[in-house]
Scaffold this active site. Structure first.
Site, PDB file in Angstrom:
ATOM      1  N   GLY A  46       0.873  -1.096   0.045  1.00  0.00           N
ATOM      2  CA  GLY A  46       0.041   0.103  -0.039  1.00  0.00           C
ATOM      3  C   GLY A  46       0.842   1.176   0.006  1.00  0.00           C
ATOM      4  N   GLN A  51       2.639  10.116   1.768  1.00  0.00           N
ATOM      5  CA  GLN A  51       4.107   9.459   1.819  1.00  0.00           C
ATOM      6  C   GLN A  51       5.141  10.085   0.904  1.00  0.00           C
ATOM      7  OE1 GLN A  51       2.142   5.378   2.478  1.00  0.00           O
ATOM      8  NE2 GLN A  51       3.901   5.157   3.661  1.00  0.00           N
ATOM      9  N   CYS A  93       5.396  -0.361   7.588  1.00  0.00           N
ATOM     10  CA  CYS A  93       5.126   1.012   6.990  1.00  0.00           C
ATOM     11  C   CYS A  93       6.423   1.404   6.048  1.00  0.00           C
ATOM     12  CB  CYS A  93       4.766   2.156   8.003  1.00  0.00           C
ATOM     13  SG  CYS A  93       4.264   3.740   7.031  1.00  0.00           S
ATOM     14  N   LEU A  94       6.169   1.964   4.930  1.00  0.00           N
ATOM     15  CA  LEU A  94       7.383   2.088   4.128  1.00  0.00           C
ATOM     16  C   LEU A  94       8.068   3.376   4.478  1.00  0.00           C
ATOM     17  CD1 LEU A  94       6.154   1.236   0.420  1.00  0.00           C
ATOM     18  CD2 LEU A  94       7.724  -0.262   1.910  1.00  0.00           C
ATOM     19  N   HIS A 135      -4.997   1.668   7.269  1.00  0.00           N
ATOM     20  CA  HIS A 135      -3.519   2.191   7.540  1.00  0.00           C
ATOM     21  C   HIS A 135      -3.385   3.430   6.495  1.00  0.00           C
ATOM     22  CE1 HIS A 135       0.879   1.528   8.216  1.00  0.00           C
ATOM     23  NE2 HIS A 135       0.822   2.268   7.110  1.00  0.00           N
ATOM     24  N   GLU A 136      -3.557   3.259   5.230  1.00  0.00           N
ATOM     25  CA  GLU A 136      -3.400   4.285   4.212  1.00  0.00           C
ATOM     26  C   GLU A 136      -4.354   5.335   4.267  1.00  0.00           C
ATOM     27  OE1 GLU A 136      -0.655   3.746   2.754  1.00  0.00           O
ATOM     28  OE2 GLU A 136      -0.397   1.589   3.011  1.00  0.00           O
ATOM     29  N   HIS A 139      -2.842   7.575   7.044  1.00  0.00           N
ATOM     30  CA  HIS A 139      -1.701   8.504   6.473  1.00  0.00           C
ATOM     31  C   HIS A 139      -2.238  10.122   5.813  1.00  0.00           C
ATOM     32  CE1 HIS A 139       1.858   6.357   6.696  1.00  0.00           C
ATOM     33  NE2 HIS A 139       1.423   5.384   6.156  1.00  0.00           N
TER      34      HIS A 139
HETATM   35  O1  K1U Z   1       3.899   2.340   4.123  1.00  0.00           O
HETATM   36  C1  K1U Z   1       2.835   1.734   3.798  1.00  0.00           C
HETATM   37  O2  K1U Z   1       1.812   2.502   4.196  1.00  0.00           O
HETATM   38  C2  K1U Z   1       2.502   0.586   3.229  1.00  0.00           C
HETATM   39  C3  K1U Z   1       2.575  -0.491   4.055  1.00  0.00           C
HETATM   40  C4  K1U Z   1       1.100  -1.106   4.205  1.00  0.00           C
HETATM   41  C5  K1U Z   1       0.624  -2.032   5.212  1.00  0.00           C
HETATM   42  C6  K1U Z   1       1.330  -3.416   5.346  1.00  0.00           C
HETATM   43  C7  K1U Z   1       0.752  -4.157   6.250  1.00  0.00           C
HETATM   44  C8  K1U Z   1       0.003  -3.930   7.230  1.00  0.00           C
HETATM   45  C9  K1U Z   1      -0.711  -2.479   7.151  1.00  0.00           C
HETATM   46  C10 K1U Z   1      -0.206  -1.725   6.280  1.00  0.00           C
HETATM   47  C11 K1U Z   1       3.556  -1.651   3.549  1.00  0.00           C
HETATM   48  O3  K1U Z   1       3.409  -2.315   2.601  1.00  0.00           O
HETATM   49  S1  K1U Z   1       4.567  -2.153   4.715  1.00  0.00           S
HETATM   50  C12 K1U Z   1       5.556  -3.452   3.376  1.00  0.00           C
HETATM   51  C13 K1U Z   1       5.719  -4.638   4.064  1.00  0.00           C
HETATM   52  O4  K1U Z   1       6.869  -4.883   4.080  1.00  0.00           O
HETATM   53  C14 K1U Z   1       4.516  -5.680   3.955  1.00  0.00           C
HETATM   54  C15 K1U Z   1       4.858  -6.442   2.870  1.00  0.00           C
HETATM   55  C16 K1U Z   1       3.630  -7.594   2.754  1.00  0.00           C
HETATM   56  C17 K1U Z   1       2.990  -7.618   3.891  1.00  0.00           C
HETATM   57  C18 K1U Z   1       3.099  -7.035   4.961  1.00  0.00           C
HETATM   58  C19 K1U Z   1       3.930  -6.032   5.123  1.00  0.00           C
HETATM   59 ZN    ZN Z   2       2.347   3.495   6.247  1.00  0.00          ZN
END
Ligand code: K1U
Ligand code: ZN
Length: 168
Positions: A46, A51, A93-94, A135-136, A139
């Site tokens: 996401g 961001q 979260c990135l 979550h998004e 943000h």
């Molecule tokens: O930065 C962000 O908002 C993106 C975030 C989204 C998110 C992931 C998991 C739970 C809630 C919200 C990510 O993509 S974190 C990246 C990550 O490493 C991930 C990838 C696959 C599954 C879970 C996490």
């Molecule tokens: Zn995030």
């Protein structure tokens, strides 16, 4: 398409409240493409415009294993909490790289938004998709997952992010 720079916690620009998008035009389509490219490059599932320092209400999500099911939501709102029973997920979260924390959120929500064609979309999001969209959407309100943690944990993460920035 372009990969955009992702703001890292505690950058104060992550606290900006995003503005509604008045018209879905070519620049919004280009922004969504760049956001998807940035999300895939960061191996995220996401990304919110906040961001990448664009303070407009647009998020992108792809929770498919194959990374071939992108969803773009413009001006998203939660219409209904379908299942208010909270479920715990390990959230990442990135903008807070390398940190994962268990957080609880409603496990199913109904979302209203505009699609890239400017038409209204209604989406029932469950489980991981529900968590990522919530979550998004946080943000877009300038809210981050670290806000759900204790002051002590947030301070530890702040210090880790300072080290992360120094290593860049
Ligand atoms: O930065 C962000 O908002 C993106 C975030 C989204 C998110 C992931 C998991 C739970 C809630 C919200 C990510 O993509 S974190 C990246 C990550 O490493 C991930 C990838 C696959 C599954 C879970 C996490
Ligand atoms: Zn995030």
């Amino acid at each position: 398409m372009a990969t955009l720079k992702i703001l890292i916690f505690p950058d104060p620009r992550l606290r900006t409240i995003a503005e509604p998008i008045k018209e879905v035009n070519d620049s919004i389509v280009k922004l969504s493409e760049d956001m998807l490219e940035t999300m895939y490059a960061g191996e995220g599932i996401g990304l919110a415009a906040t961001q990448v320092d664009v303070h407009k209400r647009i998020i992108v999500v792809d929770t498919s294993k194959e990374k071939n099911d992108p969803v773009v939501l413009i001006n998203p709102t939660i219409k209904k909490i379908i299942n208010s029973e909270n479920k715990s997920y390990s959230e990442g979260c990135l903008s807070v790289p390398g940190i994962f924390e268990e957080l609880e959120r409603p496990s199913a929500v109904e979302i209203a938004a505009l699609g890239l064609d400017g038409e209204e979309i209604t989406l029932i999001a469950e489980d991981l998709l529900s968590v990522v969209i919530q979550h998004e959407m946080d943000h877009l309100e300038g809210k981050m997952m670290v806000d759900f943690l204790s002051n002590l944990k947030r301070e530890i993460i702040r210090k880790k992010m300072a080290k992360h920035r120094a290593a860049q």
